[in-house]
Scaffold this motif. Structure first.
Motif, PDB file in Angstrom:
ATOM      1  N   ARG A 208      31.551  93.772 -49.965  1.00  0.00           N
ATOM      2  CA  ARG A 208      30.389  94.651 -49.801  1.00  0.00           C
ATOM      3  C   ARG A 208      30.749  96.120 -49.958  1.00  0.00           C
ATOM      4  N   GLN A 209      31.911  96.527 -49.441  1.00  0.00           N
ATOM      5  CA  GLN A 209      32.290  97.936 -49.480  1.00  0.00           C
ATOM      6  C   GLN A 209      32.850  98.355 -50.836  1.00  0.00           C
ATOM      7  N   LEU A 210      33.536  97.441 -51.524  1.00  0.00           N
ATOM      8  CA  LEU A 210      34.190  97.797 -52.780  1.00  0.00           C
ATOM      9  C   LEU A 210      33.384  97.410 -54.010  1.00  0.00           C
ATOM     10  N   GLY A 239      44.606  90.469 -35.900  1.00  0.00           N
ATOM     11  CA  GLY A 239      45.354  91.178 -36.924  1.00  0.00           C
ATOM     12  C   GLY A 239      45.100  90.525 -38.270  1.00  0.00           C
ATOM     13  N   ALA A 240      44.555  91.295 -39.234  1.00  0.00           N
ATOM     14  CA  ALA A 240      44.169  90.746 -40.537  1.00  0.00           C
ATOM     15  C   ALA A 240      44.958  91.435 -41.649  1.00  0.00           C
ATOM     16  N   VAL A 241      45.513  90.621 -42.553  1.00  0.00           N
ATOM     17  CA  VAL A 241      46.223  91.147 -43.713  1.00  0.00           C
ATOM     18  C   VAL A 241      45.382  90.893 -44.961  1.00  0.00           C
ATOM     19  N   VAL A 242      45.103  91.952 -45.701  1.00  0.00           N
ATOM     20  CA  VAL A 242      44.429  91.834 -46.993  1.00  0.00           C
ATOM     21  C   VAL A 242      45.516  91.736 -48.063  1.00  0.00           C
ATOM     22  N   GLN A 249      45.948  97.871 -56.866  1.00  0.00           N
ATOM     23  CA  GLN A 249      44.860  97.228 -56.125  1.00  0.00           C
ATOM     24  C   GLN A 249      44.930  97.600 -54.643  1.00  0.00           C
ATOM     25  N   LYS A 250      46.142  97.713 -54.133  1.00  0.00           N
ATOM     26  CA  LYS A 250      46.340  98.108 -52.726  1.00  0.00           C
ATOM     27  C   LYS A 250      45.724  99.476 -52.473  1.00  0.00           C
ATOM     28  N   ALA A 251      45.948 100.406 -53.401  1.00  0.00           N
ATOM     29  CA  ALA A 251      45.404 101.754 -53.259  1.00  0.00           C
ATOM     30  C   ALA A 251      43.878 101.742 -53.252  1.00  0.00           C
ATOM     31  N   ILE A 252      43.271 100.867 -54.078  1.00  0.00           N
ATOM     32  CA  ILE A 252      41.808 100.766 -54.132  1.00  0.00           C
ATOM     33  C   ILE A 252      41.255 100.317 -52.779  1.00  0.00           C
ATOM     34  N   VAL A 253      41.899  99.313 -52.189  1.00  0.00           N
ATOM     35  CA  VAL A 253      41.410  98.756 -50.919  1.00  0.00           C
ATOM     36  C   VAL A 253      41.575  99.764 -49.784  1.00  0.00           C
ATOM     37  N   ILE A 254      42.697 100.470 -49.756  1.00  0.00           N
ATOM     38  CA  ILE A 254      42.955 101.422 -48.675  1.00  0.00           C
ATOM     39  C   ILE A 254      42.039 102.641 -48.797  1.00  0.00           C
ATOM     40  N   GLY A 255      41.849 103.138 -50.033  1.00  0.00           N
ATOM     41  CA  GLY A 255      41.001 104.311 -50.242  1.00  0.00           C
ATOM     42  C   GLY A 255      41.695 105.609 -49.850  1.00  0.00           C
ATOM     43  N   LYS A 256      41.061 106.709 -50.144  1.00  0.00           N
ATOM     44  CA  LYS A 256      41.644 108.022 -49.873  1.00  0.00           C
ATOM     45  C   LYS A 256      41.823 108.243 -48.378  1.00  0.00           C
ATOM     46  N   GLY A 257      43.074 108.474 -47.993  1.00  0.00           N
ATOM     47  CA  GLY A 257      43.366 108.704 -46.581  1.00  0.00           C
ATOM     48  C   GLY A 257      43.089 107.509 -45.687  1.00  0.00           C
ATOM     49  N   GLY A 258      42.979 106.322 -46.291  1.00  0.00           N
ATOM     50  CA  GLY A 258      42.722 105.102 -45.518  1.00  0.00           C
ATOM     51  C   GLY A 258      41.269 104.911 -45.125  1.00  0.00           C
ATOM     52  N   ALA A 259      40.365 105.728 -45.711  1.00  0.00           N
ATOM     53  CA  ALA A 259      38.959 105.713 -45.288  1.00  0.00           C
ATOM     54  C   ALA A 259      38.279 104.380 -45.565  1.00  0.00           C
TER      55      ALA A 259
END
Length: 306
Positions: A208-210, A239-242, A249-259
């Protein structure tokens, strides 16, 4: 007058991807047991939704959408497992729902119908999303074309999202089930654990978010699920691991500053608290494992094929 016999049994919910199968299961169960998004192939696992209704109990087997395996992406190990899960769900069921989109029938709908006919179970056609048609008479030509030359035990136009047309559908299904007592307690709504549902709720928020940015090869593993006493009732520490396949792809999920990851976690936590009726402390991480979606051993580790 004698009381009406109680009926219970398994009903496979089948159709091509993204026709609203999970929305229908949730509507019939009366609770969110299957995640929903606009992205095709949201459902990846076989999941049982338990709908206890007056006079019976429907064990609704929600399945991944049946699709043709063609091209590199759709021939991955994950796609093959999803197709096996969808077809395997037909084994031993008492009836099946073929869910289609109002006004549209394509080759994948035909594929799903053929799979049901091969399973030799009575099939109820559910024409979903009829709320999109202001003039219901405009649906008549489609209903005629969809049923021509095909055998259905009943046909029901419904809106799963708005919960319209569900009572007649339930009656038709109960008539197809054997007479027997309930198979689950009245307060049970699924056969899946809270741990499994927590992972699915995180995955739902990823989609939903991405949206279109979400890499298809993304899954969620619950590493920790513990209950402890809290000030105002039980507290769940989760505790959930994506898992993704590449650093980009990791950078896309985390987003800028982890937002983005914070927003995903916040929304997922809200859904968990609503479903579990408990306070939730959720931590999320993103990790990379190259090629996991085409690795059957990795897929089994992540719960696929169960």
């Amino acid at each position: 007058m004698s009381e009406k016999a109680h009926r219970a049994g398994q009903v496979a919910v089948v159709g091509r991807p993204n026709v609203g199968k999970s929305t229908l299961v949730n509507a019939l169960v009366g609770a969110k047991v299957s995640i929903v998004s606009n992205r095709p192939q949201t459902t990846r696992h076989r999941l049982l939704g338990i709908a206890t209704v007056e006079g019976g109990q429907l064990l609704l087997v929600d399945t991944p959408g049946i699709h043709r395996e063609q091209g590199k992406a759709s021939s991955s190990a994950m796609h093959r497992m999803m197709n096996r899960a969808a077809r395997g769900a037909l084994e031993g069921v008492d009836a099946a729902l073929l869910v289609v989109e109002a006004g549209r029938w394509d080759d994948e709908d035909t594929l799903a119908y053929q799979a049901l006919r091969a399973a030799k179970v009575p099939v109820v056609l559910v024409v979903n999303q009829v709320d999109r048609f202001k003039d219901k008479s405009a649906l008549l030509p489609f209903l005629g074309a969809a049923t021509e030359g095909r055998e259905f035990a009943a046909v029901h136009p419904v809106s799963a999202l708005k919960r319209k047309g569900l009572e007649p559908l339930v009656e038709s299904l109960l008539a197809l089930l054997p007479e027997q007592p309930p198979l689950y307690a009245e307060d049970e709504i699924t056969d899946k654990s809270q741990r499994f549902l927590a992972g699915e709720l995180v995955r739902e928020q990823l989609m939903r978010q991405l949206g279109a940015e979400l890499p298809y090869a993304t899954t969620v593993e619950i590493e920790q699920f513990a209950e402890e006493p809290g000030k105002h009732g039980p507290l769940l520490r989760i505790g959930a691991v994506v898992w993704v396949e590449r650093d980009g792809q990791k950078a896309i999920v985390i987003g800028k500053g982890g937002a983005r990851l914070r927003e995903i976690g916040s929304r997922a936590r809200e859904q968990m608290e609503r479903l579990f009726g408990a306070k939730v402390f959720l931590q999320t991480w993103v990790r990379v494992r190259e090629g996991w979606s085409d690795d059957e051993a990795a897929l089994r580790t992540f719960g696929y094929g169960d």
